[in-house]
Design an enzyme around this catalytic site. Sequence first.
Site, short mmCIF file in Angstrom:
data_model
loop_
_atom_site.label_atom_id
_atom_site.label_comp_id
_atom_site.label_asym_id
_atom_site.label_seq_id
_atom_site.Cartn_x
_atom_site.Cartn_y
_atom_site.Cartn_z
N SER A 218 0.86 -1.11 -0.10
CA SER A 218 0.18 0.02 0.13
C SER A 218 0.90 1.25 0.14
CB SER A 218 -0.96 0.12 1.23
OG SER A 218 -1.74 1.09 1.06
N GLU A 219 0.45 2.26 -0.77
CA GLU A 219 1.22 3.33 -0.99
C GLU A 219 1.91 4.43 0.41
OE1 GLU A 219 -1.42 2.66 -2.85
OE2 GLU A 219 -1.66 4.15 -4.19
N ASN A 220 0.79 4.02 1.41
CA ASN A 220 1.15 4.74 2.63
C ASN A 220 2.10 3.91 3.72
OD1 ASN A 220 -1.11 3.20 2.66
ND2 ASN A 220 -1.53 3.80 4.67
N SER B 25 8.25 3.96 -0.10
CA SER B 25 7.26 3.34 -0.40
C SER B 25 7.00 3.65 -1.97
CB SER B 25 5.89 3.63 0.24
OG SER B 25 4.81 3.07 -0.44
#
Lengths: 239, 239, 241, 241
Positions: free
Chosen positions: B62-64, B104
């Site tokens: 996940s990008e976060n 990320s």
Amino acid sequence: MTAAGATTGVGATPQTDKLSRRQVAWRLAQDIAEGNYVNLGIGMPELVANFIPDGREIIFHSENGILGMGPEPSAYEVDYDLINAGKKPITMLPGGAFFHHADSFAMIRGGHIDLCVLGAFQISSKGDLSNWSTGGPDSVPAVGGAMDLAVGARKVFVMTDHSTTKGDAKLVDECAFLLTGPGVVDTIYTDIAVVDVTENGFVVREKVPGLSFGEVQERTGAALGGADTCGDLVVPEVG
Amino acid sequence: MTAAGATTGVGATPQTDKLSRRQVAWRLAQDIAEGNYVNLGIGMPELVANFIPDGREIIFHSENGILGMGPEPSAYEVDYDLINAGKKPITMLPGGAFFHHADSFAMIRGGHIDLCVLGAFQISSKGDLSNWSTGGPDSVPAVGGAMDLAVGARKVFVMTDHSTTKGDAKLVDECAFLLTGPGVVDTIYTDIAVVDVTENGFVVREKVPGLSFGEVQERTGAALGGADTCGDLVVPEVG
Amino acid sequence: MINKIVETLHDAVSVIEDGAVILISGFGESGNPTELAHALIDHGARDLTLVNNNAGNGHVGLAALLESGQVRKMICSFPRSSHSEVFDTMYRERRIELEVVPQGTLAERIRAAGAGIGGFFTRTTIGTPLAEGKERREYNGQEYVLEDPLHADIALVKADLADRWGNLTFRLAARNFGPIMCTAAKITIVQARSIVPLGDIPPEQVVTPGIFVDRVVEVPNPGSEREMIERDFRYTVGDGV
Amino acid sequence: MINKIVETLHDAVSVIEDGAVILISGFGESGNPTELAHALIDHGARDLTLVNNNAGNGHVGLAALLESGQVRKMICSFPRSSHSEVFDTMYRERRIELEVVPQGTLAERIRAAGAGIGGFFTRTTIGTPLAEGKERREYNGQEYVLEDPLHADIALVKADLADRWGNLTFRLAARNFGPIMCTAAKITIVQARSIVPLGDIPPEQVVTPGIFVDRVVEVPNPGSEREMIERDFRYTVGDGV
């Protein structure tokens, strides 16, 4: 500028006309402010850590990913996974941190290191620093982190003998050796003087009492200002 | 290309002429290889995580700043410091890791993510993707991580209805909307077909048995290859 | 003795000046320095530029700051969300400027600023309107655009543990933009859930070394943005101090 | 089941081809993947380019690899040390090429490769011979040079803990170049002191997420380079397997 000064300078009052390396380190340490993040170059600059005034908290950085280096380890404590940039075993203070090399140089390049202390082959009156290669045909070039530190640290102090062992001046008008960085040096701490690099070139802030201003000038390869204002460079005996 | 197809396509055999979104997710999930690092876009693509075949280990990014997302949490487990890029609460699998946003996107931009699954407004036969802005005068532009994912992920799958709710084709010759990335899409999974983007444009790999190739073509805004080779898109009932 | 701990939220934000560019940590509802944002409303600095992945939720923290009228411009990747009504309204009424930056480019621009990088080339935005006007270059047959570092005056960051040197850890996915934002501001101000004695954070587990942190204030029970939105929280000036 | 663990050092390095560019972790005597380097001697791939901060110490690991004649070129920041006699001799006899890169630029070039950055501007080397021939640009009145990413085929990295997904931790200052090197190679090969069950490394304490790691081999008692130098260690082909 002649060899004579440096080699015959040890006279009747050795403590006042030439400092030991440890004394230079002591003097420089006095100028490091509370709370500063400081990188000490390999070799002579490493001595500085021994002379931070009591009660002044300084955080030492090492290029290989360390903040919060403490004193040298006892023989029992030595761990070769815990070494500084000079490859010497160290200890950590409470509050220290490890990080990788890109983060370490982000600290340097990003202007987060308040001060670095470097050695020098030569320093010019414009603040140019040469400390990585004499450019000799047989020398293996090796730059390490010096170029990053020279441009990245907010302040650059140089710690050096005022003259080479051959008696040549290290403070000069133009560096003859390959540059590490142009216009980067703020202050030079030598065995006979503290010299600031200013817009008007070298200005002596302090000189050892055993030498006249003229004698300091004689051992310097560029014009020195501060003849009327410079103070005495007096340092206690340090063990 | 007409509205009729999409809105009247639900006939006597609903399971074979139009898949549910969960069925599209199921079909796409079959094409994710063991060990892949996969980023699922916000919305419809998130459904894919539910249909990974048993025994196939996939690591979701996940990008976060998360790798190793697990299933949805129970109400008791919900923690709003543990959300995915869609801002929904998640859980972590053993082996997961947290990292900051620059790391990320280093994973994304650096080509370390094997696959991302994105939604789309339009996809062109050259693989151009439009999924971030209709460009309307009153729309608030919002791009998020889609442009980074579109160029950075090794493979880009698009999961979308074949036509808009108004019946307009989403697979087209040229995207009318602002691009997210040019030539980035590999395969499109829709409610009626699986379409590969090739050097020769769209090629239907599978279509639902309830529609003829011509009917699929009719609902598509660009020429489709694969008439002679495409297989049946058959998906089980999924809850 | 080095001591970056300040006693109150009010003290923590006291250095913020009008016109400041302010990085605000958080992603969605995780990692937002809500209490620092509220203190900044009390503080009153105006003409601010805020940088965050989103543009605030409900009327809490960043959204409350927008609503206060102190913000001139928002730099973010995704201003739209199910709870972004404050920003949406201001944007449509042209009461706030918006710069949309792809999320990865936003993160890398912040990281570049902190790391002393002058600019960098990325493939992100190539072929899109966001690449317009940007210098391009080809590497190995692929086009890249040049992006500038994003420097800031202030970073407001939420952490989990902190010590008096400013070393930080972050909780779960609340880490997100925090560590890079700490590096890119002239003054980094952190609210931490717990301030611990020096040495309590093992040196191998420090996420943000204190060199990137200037001020730390303890906020033991930070508000849950989700819960605050659910009860339609509205900030009243003075509540934050 | 994802399982990046390989049983032997020999298996671990089996994918390395002639002509490979190989990142080797470590700084001085800390963090060097000595056993992987020895296995690469057995493996025999030739015409290699090695990237390390230094250029090997004594006749151990990297230095042994140089001495084996498998290396065409060394990229490093500081080839000179009190124990760098192997490199020194080869360099003076022109039996090896050398590219000297400032340490921070070396680290950033590796990081840029791993992060998909096409190139970046840095002030480091401005005014020095190392900036010659490089593109320059001014930012805020200061000159910067453009540096390229440093991509590699292989990374050989020493870690402390590892799991079957390839998540890693590093011990003390042995972290140094390890985490960034893991990101920048097509195939990253790790020797770990201990392989632990999945989940044993808490997700907030993972230093290198497994996405950057391809192969892990357990080397429970890696040799101390310092001690090996003191007893004048020489590597004999076949000892590493």
